[in-house]
Design an enzyme around this catalytic site. Structure first.
Site, short mmCIF file in Angstrom:
data_model
loop_
_atom_site.label_atom_id
_atom_site.label_comp_id
_atom_site.label_asym_id
_atom_site.label_seq_id
_atom_site.Cartn_x
_atom_site.Cartn_y
_atom_site.Cartn_z
N CYS A 112 -48.49 -52.76 -31.88
CA CYS A 112 -47.48 -51.70 -31.80
C CYS A 112 -48.07 -50.31 -31.99
O CYS A 112 -47.39 -49.31 -31.72
CB CYS A 112 -46.39 -51.96 -32.82
SG CYS A 112 -45.60 -53.58 -32.65
N HIS A 251 -42.80 -45.65 -34.47
CA HIS A 251 -42.67 -46.94 -33.78
C HIS A 251 -41.29 -47.50 -34.10
O HIS A 251 -40.86 -47.52 -35.26
CB HIS A 251 -43.76 -47.89 -34.23
CG HIS A 251 -43.52 -49.31 -33.84
ND1 HIS A 251 -43.17 -49.69 -32.57
CD2 HIS A 251 -43.54 -50.46 -34.58
CE1 HIS A 251 -43.00 -51.00 -32.52
NE2 HIS A 251 -43.21 -51.48 -33.73
N ASN A 281 -37.48 -53.72 -30.46
CA ASN A 281 -38.89 -53.40 -30.70
C ASN A 281 -39.67 -53.73 -29.43
O ASN A 281 -39.84 -54.90 -29.09
CB ASN A 281 -39.39 -54.22 -31.89
CG ASN A 281 -40.85 -53.97 -32.21
OD1 ASN A 281 -41.59 -53.37 -31.43
ND2 ASN A 281 -41.28 -54.44 -33.37
#
EC number: 2.3.1.180
Length: 324
Positions: A112, A251, A281
């Site tokens: 990520c 993020h 996500n």
């Protein structure tokens, strides 16, 4: 020394929108359960598009915004943990599909945090003179790496891509600073297994479990700690006050993580860009998607200072300061 600035941006998601209610059809979960624990309301799930397909569509928008042809790009970096293949790289597939015949291309895997890592590489290569126009992409089809029977993980993720075009500049703008870090000793907190070691010379056969396996509590503690530290570090390193920052783009993993960091730092909540309620996500794609959406909606403009901050498997983390 020349710097690198953003001159184009684009995002793309698959057409298949999955609301929380649809997950109730095969999972013991509910819209309320998912929202209260994550903040996520919906996500996009690819049915027939690979990571490279998403990356190409986002890249086309970024190139159009930049006013450049694909042949003017001399570097392509794709940040992904869900490549089309082990080889060739997704970046090489993107290069071919775009017709960017003058670009050298490669993938990176920093989970990520991948887009932050790619940003640092792109900036460094432009500053060194090795590249002039770089296409930096975060793209994922995490839906193919999920255990759809595990409600603790499969409700969290979505598919998508975000892309930016960097070019060399002597202006007082662009990527001011990028800090990235890693800690491989804690890598087992977030894992997607690779292929098992199967061969005719080995007794027995292993079963591949190549879906996301995550220790949620450990990731929460890690994420909140490094997000806070990364933001403070970049402010101190660049001698800039939080009042001079127009937006912080974290993020997009979980609203609880973001809200915890907001309280710890005492930074106004409105400075933090959040859109995970609509995308879930998307790993390495989450930061560029949030950036593109914020610019498209008019929330960010030329001259704004923004901080991007990410964390992910590896473990990896990092932050970037950018003046648009």
């Amino acid at each position: 020394m020349e710097n690198a600035k953003i001159i184009g941006f684009g995002l793309y998601t698959p057409k298949n929108l999955v609301e929380n209610e649809r997950l109730q059809e095969f999972l013991e979960t509910s819209d309320e359960w998912i929202r209260s624990r994550t903040g996520i309301e919906r996500r996009y799930i690819s049915l027939d598009e690979n990571t490279s397909d998403l990356a190409v569509e986002a890249s086309k928008k970024a190139l159009n915004q930049a006013g450049l042809s694909a042949e003017e790009i001399d570097l392509i970096i794709v940040a992904t943990v869900t490549p089309d293949n082990f080889t060739p790289s997704t970046a090489c597939i993107v290069q071919d599909k775009l017709g960017a015949k003058n670009a050298w291309a490669f993938d990176i895997n920093a989970a990520c945090t991948g887009f932050i890592y790619a940003l640092k590489l792109g900036r460094s290569l432009i500053r060194s003179g090795e590249a002039k126009n770089a296409l930096i992409i975060g793209a994922e089809t995490l839906s193919k790496a999920l255990n759809w029977e595990d409600r603790g993980s499969c409700v969290l993720f979505g598919d998508g891509a975000g892309a930016i075009v960097l070019t060399s500049t002597e202006e007082d703008c662009g990527i001011k600073c990028v800090n990235v870090k890693s800690d491989g000793s804690k890598g087992d907190s977030l894992v997607i297994q690779g292929l098992p070691l199967n061969s005719p010379f080995k007794d027995g056969r292993e079963v591949s479990k190549n879906y996301i396996n995550m220790n949620g509590r450990e990731i929460f503690k890690f994420a909140t700690k490094v997000m806070e530290e990364s933001i403070v570090e970049i402010l101190e390193k660049e001698n800039i006050k939080i009042e001079d920052i127009s937006a912080i783009i974290p993020h997009q993993a979980n609203l609880r993580i973001i809200d915890y960091v907001v309280k710890r730092l005492g930074i106004p909540r409105e400075k933090f860009v959040t859109n995970l309620q609509n995308y879930g996500n998307t790993s390495g794609a989450s930061i560029p998607i949030a950036l593109c959406e914020s610019i498209n909606e008019g929330n960010l403009k030329k001259g704004d200072n923004i901080i991007m901050v990410g964390f992910g498997g590896g473990l990896t983390w990092g932050a970037a300061l950018i003046k648009l």
